[in-house]
Scaffold this motif. Structure first.
Motif, PDB file in Angstrom:
ATOM      1  N   ASP A 146       1.329  -1.125  -0.166  1.00 54.38           N
ATOM      2  CA  ASP A 146      -0.054   0.046   0.287  1.00 54.38           C
ATOM      3  C   ASP A 146       0.900   1.399  -0.260  1.00 54.38           C
ATOM      4  OD1 ASP A 146      -2.667  -1.453  -0.091  1.00 54.38           O
ATOM      5  OD2 ASP A 146      -2.782  -1.437   2.460  1.00 54.38           O
ATOM      6  N   ILE A 147       1.739   1.249   0.710  1.00 53.45           N
ATOM      7  CA  ILE A 147       2.658   2.388   0.988  1.00 53.45           C
ATOM      8  C   ILE A 147       3.352   2.353  -0.841  1.00 53.45           C
ATOM      9  CG2 ILE A 147       5.122   2.844   1.775  1.00 53.45           C
ATOM     10  CD1 ILE A 147       4.495   2.059   4.503  1.00 53.45           C
ATOM     11  N   LEU A 148       4.364   1.575  -1.615  1.00 51.74           N
ATOM     12  CA  LEU A 148       5.038   1.604  -2.655  1.00 51.74           C
ATOM     13  C   LEU A 148       3.524   1.852  -3.292  1.00 51.74           C
ATOM     14  CD1 LEU A 148       6.392  -1.769  -3.019  1.00 51.74           C
ATOM     15  CD2 LEU A 148       7.512   0.553  -2.343  1.00 51.74           C
ATOM     16  N   ALA A 149       2.560   1.374  -3.335  1.00 48.58           N
ATOM     17  CA  ALA A 149       1.147   2.304  -4.144  1.00 48.58           C
ATOM     18  C   ALA A 149       1.106   3.923  -4.440  1.00 48.58           C
ATOM     19  CB  ALA A 149      -0.134   1.841  -4.011  1.00 48.58           C
ATOM     20  N   THR A 150       0.949   4.564  -2.256  1.00 48.37           N
ATOM     21  CA  THR A 150       1.085   5.490  -2.395  1.00 48.37           C
ATOM     22  C   THR A 150       2.106   6.334  -3.192  1.00 48.37           C
ATOM     23  OG1 THR A 150      -0.114   4.609  -0.993  1.00 48.37           O
ATOM     24  CG2 THR A 150       0.661   7.285  -0.426  1.00 48.37           C
ATOM     25  N   MET A 151       3.237   6.351  -3.131  1.00 47.30           N
ATOM     26  CA  MET A 151       4.423   6.526  -3.511  1.00 47.30           C
ATOM     27  C   MET A 151       4.679   6.166  -5.248  1.00 47.30           C
ATOM     28  SD  MET A 151       7.449   5.842  -0.506  1.00 47.30           S
ATOM     29  CE  MET A 151       8.717   6.117  -1.119  1.00 47.30           C
ATOM     30  N   SER A 152       3.384   5.819  -6.024  1.00 49.68           N
ATOM     31  CA  SER A 152       3.326   5.176  -7.077  1.00 49.68           C
ATOM     32  C   SER A 152       5.084   4.995  -7.867  1.00 49.68           C
ATOM     33  CB  SER A 152       3.202   6.903  -7.889  1.00 49.68           C
ATOM     34  OG  SER A 152       2.331   7.750  -8.007  1.00 49.68           O
ATOM     35  N   VAL A 153       5.159   3.811  -7.015  1.00 53.20           N
ATOM     36  CA  VAL A 153       6.221   3.156  -7.086  1.00 53.20           C
ATOM     37  C   VAL A 153       5.908   1.690  -7.778  1.00 53.20           C
ATOM     38  CG1 VAL A 153       7.911   1.855  -6.268  1.00 53.20           C
ATOM     39  CG2 VAL A 153       7.791   4.049  -5.095  1.00 53.20           C
ATOM     40  N   THR A 154       6.370   1.308  -8.657  1.00 53.06           N
ATOM     41  CA  THR A 154       5.635  -0.375  -9.148  1.00 53.06           C
ATOM     42  C   THR A 154       7.474  -0.825  -8.641  1.00 53.06           C
ATOM     43  OG1 THR A 154       4.714   0.879 -11.395  1.00 53.06           O
ATOM     44  CG2 THR A 154       5.149  -1.776 -11.522  1.00 53.06           C
ATOM     45  N   ALA A 155       6.194  -2.025  -8.259  1.00 56.30           N
ATOM     46  CA  ALA A 155       7.034  -3.593  -7.565  1.00 56.30           C
ATOM     47  C   ALA A 155       6.940  -4.334  -7.162  1.00 56.30           C
ATOM     48  CB  ALA A 155       8.417  -2.496  -5.918  1.00 56.30           C
ATOM     49  N   THR A 156       7.623  -5.661  -6.903  1.00 54.92           N
ATOM     50  CA  THR A 156       7.022  -6.881  -6.576  1.00 54.92           C
ATOM     51  C   THR A 156       7.566  -6.903  -5.133  1.00 54.92           C
ATOM     52  OG1 THR A 156       8.683  -8.266  -8.103  1.00 54.92           O
ATOM     53  CG2 THR A 156       6.233  -7.658  -8.822  1.00 54.92           C
ATOM     54  N   ILE A 157       7.343  -7.590  -4.067  1.00 55.86           N
ATOM     55  CA  ILE A 157       7.485  -8.399  -2.909  1.00 55.86           C
ATOM     56  C   ILE A 157       8.081  -9.750  -3.070  1.00 55.86           C
ATOM     57  CG2 ILE A 157       7.250  -7.712  -0.921  1.00 55.86           C
ATOM     58  CD1 ILE A 157       5.295  -5.206  -0.832  1.00 55.86           C
ATOM     59  N   GLU A 158       8.757 -10.171  -1.804  1.00 60.11           N
ATOM     60  CA  GLU A 158       9.468 -11.496  -2.561  1.00 60.11           C
ATOM     61  C   GLU A 158       9.396 -11.364  -0.672  1.00 60.11           C
ATOM     62  OE1 GLU A 158      12.513 -12.865  -4.968  1.00 60.11           O
ATOM     63  OE2 GLU A 158      11.383 -12.789  -6.517  1.00 60.11           O
ATOM     64  N   VAL A 159       8.782 -12.677  -0.583  1.00 59.38           N
ATOM     65  CA  VAL A 159       9.156 -12.811   1.604  1.00 59.38           C
ATOM     66  C   VAL A 159      10.197 -13.754   0.967  1.00 59.38           C
ATOM     67  CG1 VAL A 159       8.028 -13.882   3.495  1.00 59.38           C
ATOM     68  CG2 VAL A 159       6.984 -12.086   1.534  1.00 59.38           C
ATOM     69  N   LYS A 160      10.839 -13.559   2.167  1.00 58.43           N
ATOM     70  CA  LYS A 160      12.128 -14.885   2.018  1.00 58.43           C
ATOM     71  C   LYS A 160      12.676 -15.260   3.598  1.00 58.43           C
ATOM     72  CE  LYS A 160      14.302 -13.649  -1.727  1.00 58.43           C
ATOM     73  NZ  LYS A 160      15.453 -12.824  -2.606  1.00 58.43           N
ATOM     74  N   ASN A 161      12.390 -16.722   4.037  1.00 58.49           N
ATOM     75  CA  ASN A 161      12.745 -16.742   5.330  1.00 58.49           C
ATOM     76  C   ASN A 161      14.228 -17.224   5.335  1.00 58.49           C
ATOM     77  OD1 ASN A 161       9.498 -16.886   6.187  1.00 58.49           O
ATOM     78  ND2 ASN A 161       9.568 -19.073   5.011  1.00 58.49           N
ATOM     79  N   LEU A 188      12.963 -12.629   5.401  1.00 55.59           N
ATOM     80  CA  LEU A 188      13.451 -10.923   4.403  1.00 55.59           C
ATOM     81  C   LEU A 188      12.063 -10.401   3.479  1.00 55.59           C
ATOM     82  CD1 LEU A 188      16.106  -9.256   3.356  1.00 55.59           C
ATOM     83  CD2 LEU A 188      16.523 -11.100   1.812  1.00 55.59           C
ATOM     84  N   LEU A 189      12.153  -8.571   3.551  1.00 49.66           N
ATOM     85  CA  LEU A 189      10.857  -8.155   2.344  1.00 49.66           C
ATOM     86  C   LEU A 189      11.953  -7.398   1.401  1.00 49.66           C
ATOM     87  CD1 LEU A 189       7.973  -7.032   4.365  1.00 49.66           C
ATOM     88  CD2 LEU A 189       8.033  -9.731   3.495  1.00 49.66           C
ATOM     89  N   ASP A 190      11.414  -8.731   0.369  1.00 51.31           N
ATOM     90  CA  ASP A 190      12.924  -7.606  -0.623  1.00 51.31           C
ATOM     91  C   ASP A 190      11.922  -7.456  -1.833  1.00 51.31           C
ATOM     92  OD1 ASP A 190      14.989  -7.022  -1.858  1.00 51.31           O
ATOM     93  OD2 ASP A 190      15.291  -9.207  -2.929  1.00 51.31           O
ATOM     94  N   ILE A 191      11.967  -5.580  -2.194  1.00 48.02           N
ATOM     95  CA  ILE A 191      11.303  -4.982  -2.879  1.00 48.02           C
ATOM     96  C   ILE A 191      12.093  -5.625  -4.187  1.00 48.02           C
ATOM     97  CG2 ILE A 191      10.126  -3.297  -3.507  1.00 48.02           C
ATOM     98  CD1 ILE A 191      10.966  -1.889  -0.309  1.00 48.02           C
ATOM     99  N   ILE A 192      11.773  -5.295  -5.505  1.00 48.36           N
ATOM    100  CA  ILE A 192      12.308  -5.201  -6.725  1.00 48.36           C
ATOM    101  C   ILE A 192      11.521  -4.873  -7.505  1.00 48.36           C
ATOM    102  CG2 ILE A 192      12.732  -7.701  -8.608  1.00 48.36           C
ATOM    103  CD1 ILE A 192      12.480  -9.429  -6.082  1.00 48.36           C
ATOM    104  N   GLY A 193      12.515  -3.918  -8.386  1.00 49.00           N
ATOM    105  CA  GLY A 193      12.028  -3.611  -9.470  1.00 49.00           C
ATOM    106  C   GLY A 193      12.876  -2.384 -10.404  1.00 49.00           C
ATOM    107  N   GLU A 194      12.473  -1.602 -10.838  1.00 42.04           N
ATOM    108  CA  GLU A 194      13.148  -0.598 -11.050  1.00 42.04           C
ATOM    109  C   GLU A 194      13.848   1.290 -10.555  1.00 42.04           C
ATOM    110  OE1 GLU A 194      13.087  -0.282 -15.184  1.00 42.04           O
ATOM    111  OE2 GLU A 194      13.836  -3.056 -15.512  1.00 42.04           O
ATOM    112  N   ASP A 195      14.300   1.359 -10.652  1.00 37.74           N
ATOM    113  CA  ASP A 195      14.759   2.906 -10.042  1.00 37.74           C
ATOM    114  C   ASP A 195      14.450   2.903  -9.019  1.00 37.74           C
ATOM    115  OD1 ASP A 195      15.771   3.912 -12.390  1.00 37.74           O
ATOM    116  OD2 ASP A 195      13.943   3.869 -13.487  1.00 37.74           O
ATOM    117  N   LEU A 196      14.946   2.197  -7.380  1.00 37.72           N
ATOM    118  CA  LEU A 196      13.821   1.954  -7.175  1.00 37.72           C
ATOM    119  C   LEU A 196      14.738   3.385  -5.244  1.00 37.72           C
ATOM    120  CD1 LEU A 196      13.310  -1.708  -5.998  1.00 37.72           C
ATOM    121  CD2 LEU A 196      11.816  -0.021  -6.309  1.00 37.72           C
ATOM    122  N   GLY A 197      15.504   4.029  -5.793  1.00 35.71           N
ATOM    123  CA  GLY A 197      16.368   5.121  -5.031  1.00 35.71           C
ATOM    124  C   GLY A 197      14.842   6.049  -4.132  1.00 35.71           C
TER     125      GLY A 197
END
Length: 206
Positions: free
Chosen positions: A70-85, A91-100
């Motif tokens: 929801d936060i990423l959507a509010t920031m207009s950031v297009t990304a996926t989130i992978e959950v890794k144990n 780990l919540l790994d945010i995957i996308g482009e231009d994530l500065g």
């Protein structure tokens, strides 16, 4: 659908019906018996079925992930989130482009988001959960940068005899430096100051 009210001849039958409706396993729900079944006279006159309320347990990691989405959507950031144990964290790994914009200056935005998702997750958990947030492999790159800095300043402290004071850092970054230098027999490290202005001091052992 997160909660259903069901009736059946027995409690077990009612639970099975609810699990089917919720598409869940028994360990994923909480069951509240609203009415116990009764057989009635002669086994059927006045008989009453079991009535249960069955609710899906909240998955704290999923809640944290949804919150972050929801936060990423509010920031207009297009990304996926992978959950890794991982060994001692999730780990919540945010995957996308231009994530500065997600990382921020020296990871400050990422650290702030990490604090928020940990707060959300632990609100719904009976035991403490630790969530690490990452984007563009920033955590690994930052650790390598901190270790290189620690190595360089340790050599400087030994060569010059100076007491080296680093700039203020969050606790997890200070831990990286302390851990990296702890095996060096000719170096001492310790922290001074109060958060958020707490910093590391490096000095050569006399």
């Amino acid at each position: 659908m997160k909660k259903v009210t069901v009736t059946a001849k027995t409690v077990d039958e009612a639970i099975a019906l609810a699990l089917k409706q919720l598409n869940a396993e028994k360990n994923q729900v909480t069951v509240t018996i609203l009415e116990e079944p009764t057989k009635g006279f002669f086994g059927f006159i006045g008989a009453r079925p079991a009535k249960l309320e069955v609710e899906l347990k909240i998955d704290p990691i999923q809640e944290a992930k949804t919150f972050l989405q929801d936060i990423l959507a509010t920031m207009s950031v297009t990304a996926t989130i992978e959950v890794k144990n991982e060994k001692d964290a999730t780990l919540l790994d945010i995957i996308g482009e231009d994530l500065g914009i997600i990382i921020g200056r020296r990871g400050q935005t990422l650290d702030s988001l990490q604090f928020l998702v940990n707060t959300v997750a632990n609100k719904h958990s009976d035991s403490y959960l630790r969530i690490v947030l990452d984007a563009e492999n920033y955590r690994l790159k930052r650790r390598q940068t901190l270790e290189q800095l620690a190595d360089r300043l340790a050599h400087k402290a030994i060569k010059t005899g100076q007491v080296i004071k680093l700039e203020p850092m969050p606790s997890h970054e200070r831990k990286v430096i302390h851990t990296f230098l702890q095996e060096r027999k000719n170096i001492n490290t310790y922290s001074e100051g109060q958060d958020p202005n707490r910093y590391i001091v490096i000095q050569a052992k006399k």
